[in-house]
Design an enzyme around this catalytic site. Structure first.
Site, PDB file in Angstrom:
ATOM      1  N   ASP A 126       0.811  -1.347  -0.029  1.00  0.00           N
ATOM      2  CA  ASP A 126      -0.131   0.029  -0.064  1.00  0.00           C
ATOM      3  C   ASP A 126       0.821   1.300  -0.032  1.00  0.00           C
ATOM      4  OD1 ASP A 126      -2.534  -1.071  -0.111  1.00  0.00           O
ATOM      5  OD2 ASP A 126      -2.849  -1.023   2.092  1.00  0.00           O
ATOM      6  N   LEU A 127       2.126   1.129   0.392  1.00  0.00           N
ATOM      7  CA  LEU A 127       3.060   2.249   0.477  1.00  0.00           C
ATOM      8  C   LEU A 127       3.853   2.358  -0.834  1.00  0.00           C
ATOM      9  CD1 LEU A 127       4.022   2.448   4.236  1.00  0.00           C
ATOM     10  CD2 LEU A 127       2.433   3.861   3.040  1.00  0.00           C
TER      11      LEU A 127
END
Length: 414
Positions: free
Chosen positions: A184-185
């Site tokens: 997600d990053l």
């Protein structure tokens, strides 16, 4: 840093349709670089991160929301420097208002499941007709063109599918989930790069385009940087625990009171390491005298390094090797690491304050790890309350009056 300096993306307007983490992190970066990011939320069903524990309020940090003043840390962190408006995109009038907003925007960023934006009537093909220079960035689990079968993903699913879980730990261990949501990053980093590149092209050509980034693609690309499968074919395990065989001596080693990371892949570094260990003769040992031989005998070499470090306090190991120029560092807790005075001073991490109650919880969150000599980068405004900037944004961009806004709110359009 001086907040009065110009901001790199000043003058750009970005419509933010993102939720949760991957999308909001991308728009957080763009906001931190100075773009006017307008976060758009459904008035009756806002971004789910507003209800993510923990919360920050008058009495500090809590796991349960106790009153209206308690705000999610997720929101407070990812909403900084953004404007907040409400808009019901499931209503015909709300969609028409969004299309009008897009006429004035430079970019749109969304992280719906693939195909959702098109079904809503706000996809790239629709908006490009009214604003040909618009850059439209989609962040999805598997790609904007993957419309069938599995098209929803969360970080743990992507970590599993990317192969990442079988790169950490030792051979035979259960899969290891990376403790931070790295999928997600990582995807929003690529999405931000793609958005900026497309904006530069649009400035030259007058034509925007669709930027398409997938969580799986981003993380699998990162995994592919380390040729684990090749090493496996050459007889090396893809999972070497806290050491990296092909760069031995390289890894994390126990000390008398903790752990230390030591990275000494070159002849110069390893000679200095052997000297610190009180065994300079190892540099002439046929097993350790060249990089290829150190790789071949990595297990024995790493065992010798740890036999030394395990008898010495961490600080002493770091001081000794640091004085010799050997790359090393203490293994710190996350709480220690984010409070590193260098990171705080440089704005790479930052203390988060409640917009009303101030610093009530000693909470340190991500900053913007990009510094510029002639521009301000970072965050100097708190996250918006739901719909906080409706009047300002809709009046400026769409010319709506207070009476019109009240009527739209009464009909749940905004």
């Amino acid at each position: 840093m001086n907040a009065a300096q110009p901001r790199p993306l000043e003058g750009l307007t970005i419509l933010d349709l993102t939720t949760a983490l991957a999308g909001p992190y991308a728009t957080l970066l763009l906001a931190g670089l100075g773009a006017r990011v307008i976060k758009i939320e459904n008035p009756s069903n806002p971004d789910t991160m507003r209800n993510n524990a923990p919360y920050l309020g008058r009495d500090g940090v809590t796991l349960q929301k106790r009153d209206a003043g308690d705000l999610s840390l997720s929101l407070l962190e990812r909403g900084r420097n953004k404007l907040g408006v409400t808009l019901n995109l499931k209503s015909e009038e709300g969609r028409a208002m969004f299309v009008d907003l897009a006429r004035h925007a430079d970019a749109v960023v969304e992280n719906y499941s693939a195909g959702t934006a098109d079904r809503l009537g706000i996809g790239y093909a629709t908006l490009a007709q009214v604003n040909p220079r618009l850059v439209y960035t989609s962040i999805s689990g598997f790609g904007a063109d993957e419309l069938g079968g599995q098209n929803r993903a969360m970080d743990t699913i992507v970590q599993a599918l990317s192969g990442l879980m079988l790169t950490s730990g030792l051979a035979g261990d259960a899969p290891v989930r990376v403790g931070v949501p790295i999928g997600d990053l990582s995807a929003p980093l690529y999405a931000t790069i793609g958005t900026l590149a497309a904006l530069l092209q649009a400035q030259r050509t007058g034509r925007g385009q669709h930027v398409d980034v997938s969580l799986l693609g981003a993380l699998t690309s990162v995994v592919a940087c380390e040729q684990s499968d090749v090493m496996e074919r050459l007889g090396q395990s893809t999972r070497t625990g806290n050491t990296l065989t092909r760069l031995a001596p390289f890894g994390v080693f126990a000390t008398a009171d903790g752990h230390v990371a030591i990275c000494s892949p070159t002849d110069k570094f390893v000679a200095a390491l052997f000297g610190a260990m009180g065994a300079p003769e190892l540099a002439r040992d046929a097993r350790f005298s060249s990089r290829d031989q150190r790789v071949k005998h990595a297990d024995e070499l790493h065992a010798r390094v740890e036999a030394w470090t395990s008898r010495v306090p961490t600080a002493q190991v770091v001081d000794t090797l640091g004085a010799l120029g050997v790359p090393c560092g203490a293994v710190r807790t996350p709480g220690e690491a984010v409070r590193d005075t260098r990171a705080l001073r440089r704005g790479e991490t930052t203390r988060l304050e409640h917009p009303v109650f101030g610093d009530t919880g000693d909470v340190v969150v991500t900053g913007l790890p990009i510094r510029m000599s002639g521009a301000f980068t970072g965050f100097d405004r708190p996250a918006p309350q739901l719909g906080e900037h409706n009047a300002a944004v809709y009046a400026e961009l769409l010319g709506l009056s207070d009476d019109q806004l009240r009527e739209l709110a009464a009909r749940a359009v905004i």
